[in-house]
Design an enzyme around this catalytic site. Structure first.
Site, PDB file in Angstrom:
ATOM      1  N   GLN A 184       9.979  -2.595  15.955  1.00  0.00           N
ATOM      2  CA  GLN A 184      10.787  -3.376  15.002  1.00  0.00           C
ATOM      3  C   GLN A 184      12.065  -2.632  14.619  1.00  0.00           C
ATOM      4  OE1 GLN A 184       9.161  -5.951  11.666  1.00  0.00           O
ATOM      5  NE2 GLN A 184       9.490  -4.043  10.569  1.00  0.00           N
ATOM      6  N   ASP A 197       5.859   0.126  12.445  1.00  0.00           N
ATOM      7  CA  ASP A 197       6.293  -0.979  13.309  1.00  0.00           C
ATOM      8  C   ASP A 197       7.439  -0.455  14.167  1.00  0.00           C
ATOM      9  OD1 ASP A 197       4.715  -3.391  12.172  1.00  0.00           O
ATOM     10  OD2 ASP A 197       5.470  -2.317  10.433  1.00  0.00           O
ATOM     11  N   HIS A 208       0.860  -1.189   0.000  1.00  0.00           N
ATOM     12  CA  HIS A 208       0.000   0.000   0.000  1.00  0.00           C
ATOM     13  C   HIS A 208       0.891   1.232   0.000  1.00  0.00           C
ATOM     14  CE1 HIS A 208       1.115   0.066   4.202  1.00  0.00           C
ATOM     15  NE2 HIS A 208       0.589  -1.139   4.382  1.00  0.00           N
ATOM     16  N   HIS A 223       4.110   1.260   2.196  1.00  0.00           N
ATOM     17  CA  HIS A 223       5.274   0.614   1.584  1.00  0.00           C
ATOM     18  C   HIS A 223       5.843   1.494   0.470  1.00  0.00           C
ATOM     19  CE1 HIS A 223       2.783  -2.945   2.970  1.00  0.00           C
ATOM     20  NE2 HIS A 223       3.938  -3.234   3.519  1.00  0.00           N
ATOM     21  N   GLN A 245       7.906 -15.379  11.506  1.00  0.00           N
ATOM     22  CA  GLN A 245       7.590 -14.271  12.411  1.00  0.00           C
ATOM     23  C   GLN A 245       6.124 -14.252  12.831  1.00  0.00           C
ATOM     24  OE1 GLN A 245       8.795 -11.264   9.367  1.00  0.00           O
ATOM     25  NE2 GLN A 245       7.140 -10.049  10.255  1.00  0.00           N
TER      26      GLN A 245
HETATM   27  P1  AMP Z   1       5.209  -5.281   6.252  1.00  0.00           P
HETATM   28  O1  AMP Z   1       4.927  -5.663   4.831  1.00  0.00           O
HETATM   29  O2  AMP Z   1       3.989  -5.048   7.068  1.00  0.00           O
HETATM   30  O3  AMP Z   1       6.223  -6.185   6.900  1.00  0.00           O
HETATM   31  O4  AMP Z   1       5.894  -3.858   6.177  1.00  0.00           O
HETATM   32  C1  AMP Z   1       7.069  -3.661   5.427  1.00  0.00           C
HETATM   33  C2  AMP Z   1       7.667  -2.329   5.820  1.00  0.00           C
HETATM   34  O5  AMP Z   1       6.730  -1.292   5.519  1.00  0.00           O
HETATM   35  C3  AMP Z   1       7.950  -2.235   7.319  1.00  0.00           C
HETATM   36  O6  AMP Z   1       9.186  -1.564   7.524  1.00  0.00           O
HETATM   37  C4  AMP Z   1       6.791  -1.435   7.830  1.00  0.00           C
HETATM   38  O7  AMP Z   1       7.075  -0.704   9.007  1.00  0.00           O
HETATM   39  C5  AMP Z   1       6.532  -0.498   6.665  1.00  0.00           C
HETATM   40  N1  AMP Z   1       5.150   0.008   6.729  1.00  0.00           N
HETATM   41  C6  AMP Z   1       4.013  -0.717   6.847  1.00  0.00           C
HETATM   42  N2  AMP Z   1       2.941   0.098   6.942  1.00  0.00           N
HETATM   43  C7  AMP Z   1       3.423   1.368   6.894  1.00  0.00           C
HETATM   44  C8  AMP Z   1       2.823   2.670   6.961  1.00  0.00           C
HETATM   45  N3  AMP Z   1       1.501   2.824   7.117  1.00  0.00           N
HETATM   46  N4  AMP Z   1       3.620   3.749   6.870  1.00  0.00           N
HETATM   47  C9  AMP Z   1       4.974   3.602   6.737  1.00  0.00           C
HETATM   48  N5  AMP Z   1       5.595   2.407   6.671  1.00  0.00           N
HETATM   49  C10 AMP Z   1       4.836   1.312   6.747  1.00  0.00           C
END
Ligand code: AMP
Length: 283
Positions: A153, A150, A34, A37, A61
């Protein structure tokens, strides 16, 4: 943009890239991409010669099989978005490619891995460290991009980089939100319309809590945020921790640190879907 499923093929390509002296940015994701990302990818594209985006739903995870089963999988749409962002390489390996044998490594960096998500999702950060360390070894990026969404994280990944002794910069990116304040998340698509309608109350309660905190004690603020969210039918707070932004240890008073953040996890709806959010009280 090229799609790789094989580690060796990606490494051959990156070997050539590095021979030309080009810098490499890595954006690790689990797919169902989205605008959150996309903001990380855009930043990597702006700051590096070449950007690799990994799309890998990392089973190690997930401590809840139902959560993993429900997680949206949308590789074609993901690739279309990444192409638009100007990513150079998508790395979408199978589970067998990433883990040809069981990953028996165990990562623990207390206190950052043991509090909050570490306490409520046993094994979660170990899985994050397994996959992220493997991605770092495979891609050897100059910079890696992570979202503050996150929040914990990022502290864990920084501890991992220190431990591994890698020369690489962790770039922290702002949380991207929907117009109504809900933090964008791949899991948001799983919310039924009535659940989606109440989910923004999480961030509005955090923002109201920040204002309230200017004239109330930390404990009063904590309790008000929790009460405001629990008062919404369909929302239930799992934990709300107000912590020192560096150590992630809970603080008891606003004077305990110059950098204070609040991290929250809320169950939304009947399934329920677990949503996380955060706010900075002091920085
Ligand atoms: P994920 O696919 O959920 O593992 O996220 C991949 C990366 O995108 C991680 O570093 C998340 O923190 C970041 N991320 C997910 N959602 C958002 C958001 N709303 N705003 C900024 N970064 C995001």
């Amino acid at each position: 943009m090229k799609l790789f499923r094989s580690i060796v093929e990606l490494q051959n390509e990156l070997f050539e890239v590095r021979k030309e002296g080009k810098s490499v940015g890595l954006v690790p994701t689990m797919g169902a991409l989205h605008e959150g990302h996309a903001s990380l990818v855009n930043r990597s594209v702006a700051e590096n010669d070449v950007t690799v985006v990994s799309v890998f739903l990392n089973p190690t995870q997930f401590n809840d099989q139902g959560d993993l089963d429900r997680y949206p999988r949308t590789l074609d749409a993901d690739c279309a978005l990444l192409e638009q962002c100007g990513a150079d390489y998508v790395f979408a390996p199978s589970v067998e490619e990433m883990y040809p044998t069981k990953d028996n490594r165990h990562f623990e960096f207390p206190p950052v891995t043991t509090v909050m998500e570490g306490a409520h999702r046993p094994g979660h950060f170990n899985g994050v460290c397994q996959v992220v360390s493997r991605l770092f070894y495979i891609v050897r990026p100059d910079r890696a991009y992570f979202g503050e969404k996150d929040w914990q994280q990022i502290a864990v990944v920084k501890a991992l980089v220190r431990y591994l002794g890698l020369k690489l910069q962790i770039v922290e990116c702002d949380t991207i939100r929907e117009a109504d304040g809900l933090a964008k998340s791949s899991r948001n698509t799983l919310l039924a319309p009535d659940e989606r309608a109440i989910a923004p109350k999480i961030y509005s309660a955090l923002k109201a809590g920040k204002e309230y905190g200017a004239t109330h004690t930390l404990k009063e603020t904590h309790d008000k945020v929790v009460a405001d969210i629990n008062a919404v039918d369909g929302l239930e707070v799992e934990y709300f921790s107000i912590v020192d932004g560096n150590t992630l240890q809970e603080v008891e008073s606003w004077d305990d640190s110059q950098y204070i953040a609040g991290c929250i996890t809320v169950y939304c709806g009947k399934t329920p879907i677990r949503l996380i959010d955060h706010i900075t009280f002091k920085e």
